[in-house]
Write a protein that holds these residues in place. Structure first.
Motif, PDB file in Angstrom:
ATOM      1  N   VAL A 162      60.347  27.573  45.228  1.00  0.00           N
ATOM      2  CA  VAL A 162      61.714  27.382  45.756  1.00  0.00           C
ATOM      3  C   VAL A 162      62.592  26.560  44.614  1.00  0.00           C
ATOM      4  CG1 VAL A 162      62.544  25.951  47.440  1.00  0.00           C
ATOM      5  CG2 VAL A 162      60.708  27.090  47.871  1.00  0.00           C
ATOM      6  N   TRP A 163      61.782  25.607  43.909  1.00  0.00           N
ATOM      7  CA  TRP A 163      62.600  24.925  42.824  1.00  0.00           C
ATOM      8  C   TRP A 163      63.229  25.786  41.704  1.00  0.00           C
ATOM      9  CZ3 TRP A 163      61.891  24.854  37.523  1.00  0.00           C
ATOM     10  CH2 TRP A 163      62.593  23.905  36.669  1.00  0.00           C
ATOM     11  N   ARG A 189      56.348  25.543  46.208  1.00  0.00           N
ATOM     12  CA  ARG A 189      57.447  24.390  46.077  1.00  0.00           C
ATOM     13  C   ARG A 189      57.984  24.789  44.667  1.00  0.00           C
ATOM     14  NH1 ARG A 189      59.319  23.971  50.456  1.00  0.00           N
ATOM     15  NH2 ARG A 189      60.792  22.620  49.117  1.00  0.00           N
ATOM     16  N   TYR A 246      64.232  28.755  42.395  1.00  0.00           N
ATOM     17  CA  TYR A 246      65.607  29.503  42.874  1.00  0.00           C
ATOM     18  C   TYR A 246      66.490  28.579  43.048  1.00  0.00           C
ATOM     19  CZ  TYR A 246      63.221  33.746  44.126  1.00  0.00           C
ATOM     20  OH  TYR A 246      62.614  35.053  43.956  1.00  0.00           O
ATOM     21  N   ASP A 247      66.225  27.147  43.594  1.00  0.00           N
ATOM     22  CA  ASP A 247      67.399  25.998  43.476  1.00  0.00           C
ATOM     23  C   ASP A 247      68.287  25.792  42.050  1.00  0.00           C
ATOM     24  OD1 ASP A 247      66.840  25.692  46.197  1.00  0.00           O
ATOM     25  OD2 ASP A 247      65.396  23.924  45.664  1.00  0.00           O
ATOM     26  N   ALA A 268      70.234  29.401  41.081  1.00  0.00           N
ATOM     27  CA  ALA A 268      70.974  30.140  42.393  1.00  0.00           C
ATOM     28  C   ALA A 268      72.017  31.062  41.945  1.00  0.00           C
ATOM     29  CB  ALA A 268      71.174  29.333  43.439  1.00  0.00           C
ATOM     30  N   ASP A 312      67.850  30.666  54.288  1.00  0.00           N
ATOM     31  CA  ASP A 312      67.024  30.558  52.945  1.00  0.00           C
ATOM     32  C   ASP A 312      66.544  29.412  52.933  1.00  0.00           C
ATOM     33  OD1 ASP A 312      67.439  32.883  50.464  1.00  0.00           O
ATOM     34  OD2 ASP A 312      66.376  30.884  50.011  1.00  0.00           O
ATOM     35  N   TYR A 315      57.605  31.995  39.724  1.00  0.00           N
ATOM     36  CA  TYR A 315      57.578  32.692  41.051  1.00  0.00           C
ATOM     37  C   TYR A 315      56.085  32.800  41.562  1.00  0.00           C
ATOM     38  CZ  TYR A 315      62.653  33.016  40.228  1.00  0.00           C
ATOM     39  OH  TYR A 315      63.784  32.920  39.760  1.00  0.00           O
ATOM     40  N   SER A 348      65.957  28.166  50.064  1.00  0.00           N
ATOM     41  CA  SER A 348      66.251  27.537  48.939  1.00  0.00           C
ATOM     42  C   SER A 348      67.452  26.846  49.279  1.00  0.00           C
ATOM     43  CB  SER A 348      66.476  28.581  47.750  1.00  0.00           C
ATOM     44  OG  SER A 348      67.291  27.924  46.879  1.00  0.00           O
ATOM     45  N   GLU A 349      67.703  25.506  49.282  1.00  0.00           N
ATOM     46  CA  GLU A 349      68.766  24.846  49.329  1.00  0.00           C
ATOM     47  C   GLU A 349      69.933  25.027  48.168  1.00  0.00           C
ATOM     48  OE1 GLU A 349      70.408  19.972  49.650  1.00  0.00           O
ATOM     49  OE2 GLU A 349      68.287  20.486  49.258  1.00  0.00           O
TER      50      GLU A 349
END
Length: 208
Positions: free
Chosen positions: A8-9, A5, A11-12, A15, A71, A165, A73-74
């Motif tokens: 993902v954070w 998680r 990348y969010d 972005a 993806d 990452y 990632s939001e």
């Protein structure tokens, strides 16, 4: 979840900055893309895992391929939508991979460039099998993972925001076995080098 998680954070959070950093396609990725498109015959509908800032999808579309952008990632999905593209928030381990534009029709190929590095080793085979299930017999796969042992936490990149990452590394024999077990016929695994010490295993495979 297939992806840590905090990864993902990360990348969010960055972005747009990441998309700008990755705007120039490495030569080895361009070579793999040309081979992928040739193997598809220059047309077809493809599922892209880890679309990121959208660089690869644009180049694939220039080459005649229809791309479904996805993806985990939001941040990336929002970035793509703001740029005028359709994009879906999707985790390939858990989400339905059915093409909303063509329900009941399998993809002609899957493009997963430099994104499956974030899939935990114990989930990797499941993700590959789910991608195979979504692809027609004879469909093509491009996937690239980092070459090495074990896993590591990377803080690479130059964007100002903090990054963390989790990355899983692979050796060719183990990677080849995972692909075969998941329903892919491996045509070739190429060793590619990006930046110094940035070693990749690039997969060319066909849906069994």
């Amino acid at each position: 979840m297939s992806t840590d998680r905090e990864t993902v954070w990360s990348y969010d959070t960055v972005a747009a900055e990441y998309a700008a950093e990755a705007a120039v396609m490495p030569e080895w990725v361009a070579a793999e893309m040309d081979a992928f498109v040739t193997e598809l015959g220059g047309s077809g509908r493809m599922l892209e895992i880890g679309s990121g800032g959208g660089r690869d999808a644009l180049e694939l579309e220039k080459r005649g391929i229809s791309v479904r952008r996805t993806d985990i990632s939001e941040g990336f999905v929002e970035l793509l939508r703001k740029s005028g593209f359709e994009a879906d928030l999707s985790d390939p381990l858990t989400e339905d991979l059915v093409d909303p534009q063509r329900p009941g029709t399998s993809y002609d190929g899957v493009w997963a460039c430099a994104c499956l590095i974030h899939v935990a080793r114990e989930d990797f085979g499941t993700v590959l099998a789910r991608l195979a299930e979504a692809t027609r017999t004879g469909g093509r796969l491009h996937a690239s993972v980092r070459e090495g042992e074990g896993e590591d936490v990377s803080t690479h990149g130059s964007a100002a925001a903090p990054r963390r990452y989790v990355e899983t590394y692979w050796r060719e024999p183990t990677l080849r076995s995972a692909l075969t077990d998941a329903g892919w016929i491996v045509s070739e695994i190429r060793r590619c080098v990006g930046k110094p010490h940035d070693r990749w295993l690039s997969v060319r495979a066909t849906r069994a």
